[in-house]
Design an enzyme around this catalytic site. Structure first.
Site, mmCIF file in Angstrom:
data_model
loop_
_atom_site.group_PDB
_atom_site.id
_atom_site.type_symbol
_atom_site.label_atom_id
_atom_site.label_comp_id
_atom_site.label_asym_id
_atom_site.label_seq_id
_atom_site.Cartn_x
_atom_site.Cartn_y
_atom_site.Cartn_z
ATOM 1 N N THR A 125 0.818 -1.213 0.000
ATOM 2 C CA THR A 125 0.000 0.000 0.000
ATOM 3 C C THR A 125 0.850 1.260 0.000
ATOM 4 O OG1 THR A 125 -1.775 -1.141 1.176
ATOM 5 C CG2 THR A 125 -1.776 1.255 1.287
ATOM 6 N N GLU A 126 0.394 2.268 -0.741
ATOM 7 C CA GLU A 126 1.037 3.580 -0.790
ATOM 8 C C GLU A 126 0.018 4.660 -0.462
ATOM 9 O OE1 GLU A 126 4.294 2.363 -4.252
ATOM 10 O OE2 GLU A 126 2.973 4.087 -4.558
ATOM 11 N N ILE A 156 2.116 0.430 7.145
ATOM 12 C CA ILE A 156 2.908 -0.789 7.175
ATOM 13 C C ILE A 156 2.991 -1.342 8.604
ATOM 14 C CG2 ILE A 156 5.130 -1.827 6.660
ATOM 15 C CD1 ILE A 156 3.408 -0.816 4.212
ATOM 16 N N GLY A 239 -3.234 -16.153 1.025
ATOM 17 C CA GLY A 239 -3.025 -16.732 2.348
ATOM 18 C C GLY A 239 -3.274 -15.732 3.462
ATOM 19 N N GLU A 362 -5.705 -6.314 4.001
ATOM 20 C CA GLU A 362 -5.566 -7.468 3.103
ATOM 21 C C GLU A 362 -6.574 -7.385 1.952
ATOM 22 O OE1 GLU A 362 -2.941 -8.458 3.969
ATOM 23 O OE2 GLU A 362 -2.784 -9.770 5.702
#
Length: 379
Positions: A125-126, A156, A239, A362
Site C-alpha cells: 500500500t502507498e 505498514i 493466504g 488485506e
C-alpha cells in the site's frame, strides 16, 4: 468430506491454545494500553514454530499446511488479535521469500525470519495506491548490481520495528506487469520511517510509513523475476486473507464465550439473562454465523494447499464473510454486556477495536466482493 481435524492438527491447536492462555492473554491488555510490541513473546511463539508456519523445513520452517495455520491463528487471536495479526503478516512476508525467492536468498534470509530473530513486514500500500494496488508509484531503477529505490509505503504493520521489508516496486511500465518484489533490509541507507500512527486498535504492533530515498538494494535481494511482483503480492494475499479471517474467528469466539458466561451469571427482572428467549435467539445466531464463517475459512485453506484454481475466490469470500461476521459477533457481545461491555475491565471493547480493521486490510471487503464478482462473471 471429513470435518474432523487430524490428530496432528488437533495437537497443534491445543499447543496454540495453551501458548495463548499462558503467554498472551495475561499481558494483552497491557500491550494494548501501552502500545507495546511484545518482541520476547513473539520469539517464544517462534520457538514453537509459529514464526514460519508454512515455510519449508530446510530453512527452519514448520512445513505445515494452511489449515494448520488457520487453526493456530484462531487460537492465538482468542488472547490478542493484534499480536496474532502481526504474526500472520510476518508469516506471509517470510513465505513470499521462501516460495518465490532463489535458493541463495531463501537460505540467507528465511532462517532468521522463521526463528523471529528478525521480523518482516509486507509493503504494498502507498499513500495514493490503496485498493488500486497496481497503480503503485514506488520506483526501482536498475544500476549495475543494485536497484535504486525511491518512494513511500503507507500503513505498514511493523513499520520501524521490522528488520526486513518485502516491498513491491515499479521497475517497468504502468500496470501490474511493471511491478517487482524486493526484500529490503531496515538498515539500508536511504530507508526511513514516518511517525507511529495513532490507531483505534491493533496497538500491540507498530504501524508507520516506510520511505525510500535512493535506497540501494542488491539485485540478489529480488524475490522472483522482474515483473512478477504483483503476482507474488497477490499470492501472498490469498493466504493473508485466510489468516486475518482466522484472527477474526478467534477474537469473536472469545467474545461469544464471554457473553455466554455473562448471560448465565447476570440477572435482571428476577431472571438470568440466559433465560430470556430474545437473548437465547441472539446467542444462537452468533454461534451459527461464526460456525459458518469457520467452515468457509477452513475450506479456503484446504483449497489453497491443494493449489485449486478456486482458492483465490474462496479466500476472498471467506475473508469478507468471516471479518464481517467476526466484528458483528463482538459488537453483539458488547451489547449483551450492556454498559459493562463499554468498559475496559470487561475486555470486549479491545476485541471490537482490534477486529474492526480486519474489514479493511488485506484488501477491503468491497474489493473482496469485486474479486468474487469478477470470477463469477468470468472477467
Amino acid at each position: 468430506m471429513d470435518f474432523a481435524f487430524s490428530e496432528e492438527t488437533g495437537a497443534i491447536r491445543d499447543m496454540a491454545a495453551d501458548f495463548a492462555s499462558a503467554e498472551m492473554a495475561p499481558h494483552a491488555d497491557r500491550w494494548d494500553e501501552g502500545s507495546i510490541f511484545p518482541v520476547e513473546t513473539l520469539r517464544k511463539a517462534a520457538a514453537l514454530g509459529f514464526g514460519g508456519i508454512y515455510i519449508r523445513d530446510d530453512v527452519g520452517g514448520s512445513g505445515l499446511g494452511r489449515l494448520d495455520a488457520a487453526v493456530i491463528f484462531e487460537e492465538l487471536a482468542r488472547a490478542c488479535p493484534s499480536t496474532t495479526a502481526y504474526i500472520s503478516i510476518h508469516n506471509m512476508a517470510a513465505w513470499m521469500i521462501d516460495r518465490f525467492g532463489g535458493e541463495e536468498l531463501r537460505h540467507r534470509l528465511v532462517p532468521g525470519l522463521a526463528a523471529m530473530e528478525q521480523f518482516a513486514s509486507y509493503c504494498l500500500t502507498e499513500p495514493n495506491a490503496g485498493s488500486d494496488a497496481a497503480s503503485l508509484r514506488t520506483r526501482a531503477v536498475l544500476d549495475g548490481d543494485h536497484y535504486v529505490v525511491t518512494g513511500s509505503k503507507a500503513f505498514i504493520s511493523g513499520g520501524g520495528a521490522s528488520d526486513l521489508y518485502v516491498t513491491m516496486v515499479r521497475t517497468g511500465g504502468e500496470g501490474p506487469r511493471g511491478i517487482t518484489c524486493l526484500a529490503i533490509p531496515k538498515d539500508t541507507p536511504g530507508v526511513s520511517f514516518g511517525a507511529q500512527e495513532k490507531k483505534l486498535g491493533w496497538k500491540s504492533q507498530p504501524t508507520a510509513m516506510v520511505n525510500f530515498d535512493g535506497a540501494c538494494v542488491p539485485v540478489a535481494n529480488r524475490v522472483g523475476a522482474e515483473g512478477e511482483g504483483f503476482r507474488i503480492a497477490m499470492a501472498g494475499l490469498d493466504g493473508g486473507r485466510i489468516n486475518i479471517a482466522a484472527c477474526s474467528l478467534g477474537g469473536a469466539q472469545e467474545c461469544l464465550d464471554r457473553a455466554l458466561r455473562y448471560a448465565k451469571e447476570r440477572s435482571q427482572f428476577g431472571r438470568k439473562l440466559a433465560e430470556f428467549q430474545a437473548l437465547q435467539f441472539r446467542l444462537a445466531d452468533m454461534a451459527t454465523e461464526l460456525e459458518a464463517a469457520r467452515l468457509m475459512v477452513h475450506k479456503a485453506a484446504v483449497l489453497l494447499d491443494a493449489k485449486d484454481p478456486a482458492a483465490t475466490r474462496q479466500a476472498a469470500m471467506a475473508k469478507r464473510f468471516a471479518t464481517d461476521i467476526g466484528f458483528e459477533v463482538v459488537n453483539q457481545a458488547l451489547q449483551l454486556h450492556g454498559g459493562y461491555g463499554y468498559l475496559r475491565d470487561y475486555g470486549i471493547e479491545r476485541y471490537l477495536r482490534d477486529l474492526r480493521v480486519h474489514q479493511i486490510l488485506e484488501g477491503t471487503n468491497e474489493i473482496m466482493r469485486l474479486i468474487v464478482a469478477r470470477d463469477l462473471i468470468g472477467r
